[in-house]
Design a protein around this motif. Sequence first.
Motif, PDB file in Angstrom:
ATOM      1  N   GLN A 101      17.176 -69.515 -11.829  1.00 42.92           N
ATOM      2  CA  GLN A 101      17.940 -69.163 -10.643  1.00 42.92           C
ATOM      3  C   GLN A 101      19.115 -68.215 -10.886  1.00 42.92           C
ATOM      4  O   GLN A 101      19.313 -67.305 -10.077  1.00 42.92           O
ATOM      5  N   PRO A 102      19.900 -68.360 -11.953  1.00 43.04           N
ATOM      6  CA  PRO A 102      20.997 -67.400 -12.123  1.00 43.04           C
ATOM      7  C   PRO A 102      20.517 -65.945 -12.228  1.00 43.04           C
ATOM      8  O   PRO A 102      21.038 -65.059 -11.543  1.00 43.04           O
ATOM      9  N   MET A 103      19.505 -65.709 -13.027  1.00 41.97           N
ATOM     10  CA  MET A 103      19.009 -64.346 -13.202  1.00 41.97           C
ATOM     11  C   MET A 103      18.264 -63.857 -11.952  1.00 41.97           C
ATOM     12  O   MET A 103      18.517 -62.767 -11.453  1.00 41.97           O
ATOM     13  N   LEU A 104      17.353 -64.682 -11.456  1.00 46.28           N
ATOM     14  CA  LEU A 104      16.560 -64.257 -10.307  1.00 46.28           C
ATOM     15  C   LEU A 104      17.393 -64.158  -9.036  1.00 46.28           C
ATOM     16  O   LEU A 104      17.118 -63.310  -8.181  1.00 46.28           O
ATOM     17  N   GLY A 105      18.408 -64.984  -8.908  1.00 43.41           N
ATOM     18  CA  GLY A 105      19.278 -64.889  -7.743  1.00 43.41           C
ATOM     19  C   GLY A 105      19.928 -63.517  -7.663  1.00 43.41           C
ATOM     20  O   GLY A 105      19.974 -62.890  -6.594  1.00 43.41           O
ATOM     21  N   MET A 106      20.401 -63.031  -8.791  1.00 42.19           N
ATOM     22  CA  MET A 106      21.022 -61.708  -8.830  1.00 42.19           C
ATOM     23  C   MET A 106      19.982 -60.616  -8.580  1.00 42.19           C
ATOM     24  O   MET A 106      20.244 -59.656  -7.839  1.00 42.19           O
ATOM     25  N   LEU A 107      18.807 -60.753  -9.166  1.00 39.51           N
ATOM     26  CA  LEU A 107      17.738 -59.771  -8.982  1.00 39.51           C
ATOM     27  C   LEU A 107      17.322 -59.696  -7.517  1.00 39.51           C
ATOM     28  O   LEU A 107      17.197 -58.603  -6.943  1.00 39.51           O
ATOM     29  N   ILE A 108      17.124 -60.840  -6.895  1.00 39.29           N
ATOM     30  CA  ILE A 108      16.728 -60.890  -5.488  1.00 39.29           C
ATOM     31  C   ILE A 108      17.810 -60.253  -4.616  1.00 39.29           C
ATOM     32  O   ILE A 108      17.514 -59.451  -3.722  1.00 39.29           O
ATOM     33  N   LYS A 109      19.051 -60.603  -4.891  1.00 37.84           N
ATOM     34  CA  LYS A 109      20.170 -60.056  -4.120  1.00 37.84           C
ATOM     35  C   LYS A 109      20.205 -58.526  -4.227  1.00 37.84           C
ATOM     36  O   LYS A 109      20.368 -57.830  -3.218  1.00 37.84           O
ATOM     37  N   ASN A 110      20.032 -58.000  -5.422  1.00 36.84           N
ATOM     38  CA  ASN A 110      20.044 -56.547  -5.617  1.00 36.84           C
ATOM     39  C   ASN A 110      18.864 -55.871  -4.926  1.00 36.84           C
ATOM     40  O   ASN A 110      19.026 -54.791  -4.332  1.00 36.84           O
ATOM     41  N   LEU A 111      17.688 -56.474  -5.005  1.00 30.42           N
ATOM     42  CA  LEU A 111      16.513 -55.887  -4.356  1.00 30.42           C
ATOM     43  C   LEU A 111      16.646 -55.920  -2.832  1.00 30.42           C
ATOM     44  O   LEU A 111      16.269 -54.957  -2.148  1.00 30.42           O
ATOM     45  N   GLU A 112      17.165 -57.009  -2.309  1.00 35.50           N
ATOM     46  CA  GLU A 112      17.356 -57.096  -0.860  1.00 35.50           C
ATOM     47  C   GLU A 112      18.384 -56.068  -0.384  1.00 35.50           C
ATOM     48  O   GLU A 112      18.248 -55.510   0.709  1.00 35.50           O
ATOM     49  N   ALA A 113      19.382 -55.795  -1.191  1.00 31.54           N
ATOM     50  CA  ALA A 113      20.394 -54.797  -0.831  1.00 31.54           C
ATOM     51  C   ALA A 113      19.799 -53.390  -0.812  1.00 31.54           C
ATOM     52  O   ALA A 113      20.255 -52.527  -0.054  1.00 31.54           O
ATOM     53  N   ARG A 114      18.778 -53.143  -1.608  1.00 33.16           N
ATOM     54  CA  ARG A 114      18.125 -51.836  -1.681  1.00 33.16           C
ATOM     55  C   ARG A 114      17.228 -51.583  -0.483  1.00 33.16           C
ATOM     56  O   ARG A 114      16.909 -50.439  -0.181  1.00 33.16           O
ATOM     57  N   GLN A 115      16.773 -52.636   0.171  1.00 35.09           N
ATOM     58  CA  GLN A 115      15.821 -52.462   1.284  1.00 35.09           C
ATOM     59  C   GLN A 115      16.484 -51.943   2.524  1.00 35.09           C
ATOM     60  O   GLN A 115      17.558 -52.184   2.882  1.00 35.09           O
TER      61      GLN A 115
END
Length: 115
Positions: A101-115
């Motif tokens: 969750q710590p790593m994927l939470g940040m990854l998901i947040k960054n990808l959602e911001a790019r959309q």
Amino acid sequence: MNKRVLALSTTLILLSGCATNQGLYDWGHYQETLFIVYHDPALKEEALNNYLEFVETGGTPQHPIAPGLFAEAGTFMLEQGKVGEAIKYYKMEYEAWPESQPMLGMLIKNLEARQ
């Protein structure tokens, strides 16, 4: 003595045939898929489709899908430019494996911001 060794050997062979090692997790055909993806581009799309189908439907409560397989599916989608699909698989990994969750939470947040 030879009969005794033969009887013991036969018993061990029969008992080992009854034992099964299912493993802790369901890996599906992960190794084969990776080999095809990196070494046989002609079969890459079919192998990826089979892998994604496994990730969507595989695993049981006794043998859940192995850690990292949802995230790997997300990475395959991201490589194809399918950001929404990638996020879906990353979220599946996030839910299935709290350690990620710590790593994927940040990854998901960054990808959602790019959309």
